[in-house]
Design a protein around this motif. Structure first.
Motif, PDB file in Angstrom:
ATOM      1  N   ILE A 109     -15.188  34.289 -43.002  1.00  0.00           N
ATOM      2  CA  ILE A 109     -15.817  34.943 -44.152  1.00  0.00           C
ATOM      3  C   ILE A 109     -15.772  34.027 -45.377  1.00  0.00           C
ATOM      4  O   ILE A 109     -16.726  33.977 -46.156  1.00  0.00           O
ATOM      5  CB  ILE A 109     -15.147  36.306 -44.429  1.00  0.00           C
ATOM      6  N   ALA A 110     -14.681  33.286 -45.550  1.00  0.00           N
ATOM      7  CA  ALA A 110     -14.575  32.357 -46.685  1.00  0.00           C
ATOM      8  C   ALA A 110     -15.626  31.254 -46.590  1.00  0.00           C
ATOM      9  O   ALA A 110     -16.171  30.821 -47.610  1.00  0.00           O
ATOM     10  CB  ALA A 110     -13.175  31.753 -46.747  1.00  0.00           C
ATOM     11  N   ILE A 111     -15.939  30.816 -45.380  1.00  0.00           N
ATOM     12  CA  ILE A 111     -16.994  29.806 -45.191  1.00  0.00           C
ATOM     13  C   ILE A 111     -18.348  30.390 -45.597  1.00  0.00           C
ATOM     14  O   ILE A 111     -19.130  29.763 -46.312  1.00  0.00           O
ATOM     15  CB  ILE A 111     -17.041  29.313 -43.721  1.00  0.00           C
ATOM     16  N   VAL A 112     -18.613  31.621 -45.169  1.00  0.00           N
ATOM     17  CA  VAL A 112     -19.875  32.288 -45.511  1.00  0.00           C
ATOM     18  C   VAL A 112     -19.937  32.564 -47.010  1.00  0.00           C
ATOM     19  O   VAL A 112     -21.020  32.608 -47.596  1.00  0.00           O
ATOM     20  CB  VAL A 112     -20.032  33.593 -44.694  1.00  0.00           C
ATOM     21  N   ASP A 113     -18.780  32.704 -47.650  1.00  0.00           N
ATOM     22  CA  ASP A 113     -18.721  33.025 -49.073  1.00  0.00           C
ATOM     23  C   ASP A 113     -19.322  31.924 -49.943  1.00  0.00           C
ATOM     24  O   ASP A 113     -19.623  32.145 -51.113  1.00  0.00           O
ATOM     25  CB  ASP A 113     -17.270  33.288 -49.490  1.00  0.00           C
ATOM     26  N   ILE A 114     -19.517  30.747 -49.388  1.00  0.00           N
ATOM     27  CA  ILE A 114     -20.123  29.646 -50.142  1.00  0.00           C
ATOM     28  C   ILE A 114     -21.585  29.953 -50.472  1.00  0.00           C
ATOM     29  O   ILE A 114     -22.111  29.488 -51.474  1.00  0.00           O
ATOM     30  CB  ILE A 114     -19.992  28.314 -49.362  1.00  0.00           C
ATOM     31  N   ILE A 115     -22.241  30.786 -49.662  1.00  0.00           N
ATOM     32  CA  ILE A 115     -23.647  31.138 -49.889  1.00  0.00           C
ATOM     33  C   ILE A 115     -23.747  31.942 -51.187  1.00  0.00           C
ATOM     34  O   ILE A 115     -23.106  32.981 -51.316  1.00  0.00           O
ATOM     35  CB  ILE A 115     -24.214  31.969 -48.717  1.00  0.00           C
ATOM     36  N   PRO A 116     -24.539  31.455 -52.154  1.00  0.00           N
ATOM     37  CA  PRO A 116     -24.648  32.177 -53.428  1.00  0.00           C
ATOM     38  C   PRO A 116     -25.187  33.591 -53.251  1.00  0.00           C
ATOM     39  O   PRO A 116     -25.978  33.857 -52.350  1.00  0.00           O
ATOM     40  CB  PRO A 116     -25.640  31.336 -54.239  1.00  0.00           C
ATOM     41  N   VAL A 117     -24.769  34.481 -54.090  1.00  0.00           N
ATOM     42  CA  VAL A 117     -25.151  35.879 -54.184  1.00  0.00           C
ATOM     43  C   VAL A 117     -24.674  36.698 -52.991  1.00  0.00           C
ATOM     44  O   VAL A 117     -23.925  37.642 -53.153  1.00  0.00           O
ATOM     45  CB  VAL A 117     -26.673  36.064 -54.395  1.00  0.00           C
ATOM     46  N   LEU A 118     -25.078  36.366 -51.785  1.00  0.00           N
ATOM     47  CA  LEU A 118     -24.690  37.152 -50.611  1.00  0.00           C
ATOM     48  C   LEU A 118     -23.206  36.995 -50.318  1.00  0.00           C
ATOM     49  O   LEU A 118     -22.460  37.950 -50.288  1.00  0.00           O
ATOM     50  CB  LEU A 118     -25.511  36.739 -49.395  1.00  0.00           C
ATOM     51  N   GLY A 119     -22.786  35.788 -50.069  1.00  0.00           N
ATOM     52  CA  GLY A 119     -21.387  35.477 -49.845  1.00  0.00           C
ATOM     53  C   GLY A 119     -20.692  36.357 -48.836  1.00  0.00           C
ATOM     54  O   GLY A 119     -21.242  36.725 -47.802  1.00  0.00           O
ATOM     55  N   SER A 120     -19.460  36.722 -49.162  1.00  0.00           N
ATOM     56  CA  SER A 120     -18.620  37.478 -48.237  1.00  0.00           C
ATOM     57  C   SER A 120     -19.165  38.880 -47.974  1.00  0.00           C
ATOM     58  O   SER A 120     -18.894  39.463 -46.923  1.00  0.00           O
ATOM     59  CB  SER A 120     -17.185  37.560 -48.761  1.00  0.00           C
ATOM     60  N   GLY A 121     -19.935  39.413 -48.899  1.00  0.00           N
ATOM     61  CA  GLY A 121     -20.517  40.739 -48.711  1.00  0.00           C
ATOM     62  C   GLY A 121     -21.464  40.815 -47.530  1.00  0.00           C
ATOM     63  O   GLY A 121     -21.666  41.881 -46.946  1.00  0.00           O
ATOM     64  N   MET A 122     -22.020  39.671 -47.156  1.00  0.00           N
ATOM     65  CA  MET A 122     -22.928  39.620 -46.010  1.00  0.00           C
ATOM     66  C   MET A 122     -22.206  40.032 -44.724  1.00  0.00           C
ATOM     67  O   MET A 122     -22.822  40.547 -43.798  1.00  0.00           O
ATOM     68  CB  MET A 122     -23.487  38.196 -45.886  1.00  0.00           C
ATOM     69  N   ILE A 123     -20.901  39.832 -44.672  1.00  0.00           N
ATOM     70  CA  ILE A 123     -20.118  40.214 -43.494  1.00  0.00           C
ATOM     71  C   ILE A 123     -19.292  41.465 -43.770  1.00  0.00           C
ATOM     72  O   ILE A 123     -19.241  42.384 -42.950  1.00  0.00           O
ATOM     73  CB  ILE A 123     -19.204  39.053 -43.053  1.00  0.00           C
TER      74      ILE A 123
END
Length: 158
Positions: free
Chosen positions: A56-70
């Protein structure tokens, strides 16, 4: 003409330095998210908490969506499956992680790119208002470019 090219080269060099700082800041913020998620997952008893927090921390790099995407779909699925306690706990961990990141982001990013946190925050807010979700990424970039222009202009005056 040569002066303009030299000026642009200096601005690009300073911008590159700022972008490197921005990427460094994003890595630091991801580590912060990882630590918060690890703590939360461990407290609520999630299996393989470290691996899940890392992903999740890796995905959190994506702006706006980040950790919420998971985190949001995970909590919703757990809620639908009838595991409401874990669903609410996951939601709470997500909210805490998001708040901590939002508070830390202007300070960490500002320090790494050499711009005051308030200016970074203002730049990000204005860019989000102008460009929507992509403005979150553009805000730091705009702050870096403006800083580079002023930095090069100031150095040239000396």
């Amino acid at each position: 003409m040569n002066n303009v090219i030299d000026y642009l080269k200096e601005v690009l060099k300073a911008t590159g330095k700022g972008l490197k700082g921005y990427l460094k800041a994003e890595c630091k913020l991801s580590v912060l998210t990882f630590v918060v998620l690890c703590s939360g997952f461990l407290l609520i008893g999630i299996e393989h908490w470290g691996i899940k927090a890392f992903g999740i921390a890796i995905v959190d790099i994506i702006p706006v969506l980040g950790s919420g995407m998971i985190m949001v779909p995970w909590a919703v699925i757990r809620f639908i499956m009838g595991d409401t306690t874990i669903a609410w706990q996951l939601g709470l961990v997500y909210i805490v992680a998001s708040i901590i990141r939002q508070i830390a982001e202007p300070f960490v990013t500002g320090k790494e790119i050499g711009v005051r946190p308030l200016y970074t925050l203002i730049s990000t807010v204005i860019c989000v208002l102008l460009f929507g979700p992509l403005g979150a990424l553009a805000g730091a970039l705009v702050a870096v470019i403006i800083k580079a222009i002023f930095e090069v202009k100031f150095i040239r005056r000396l």
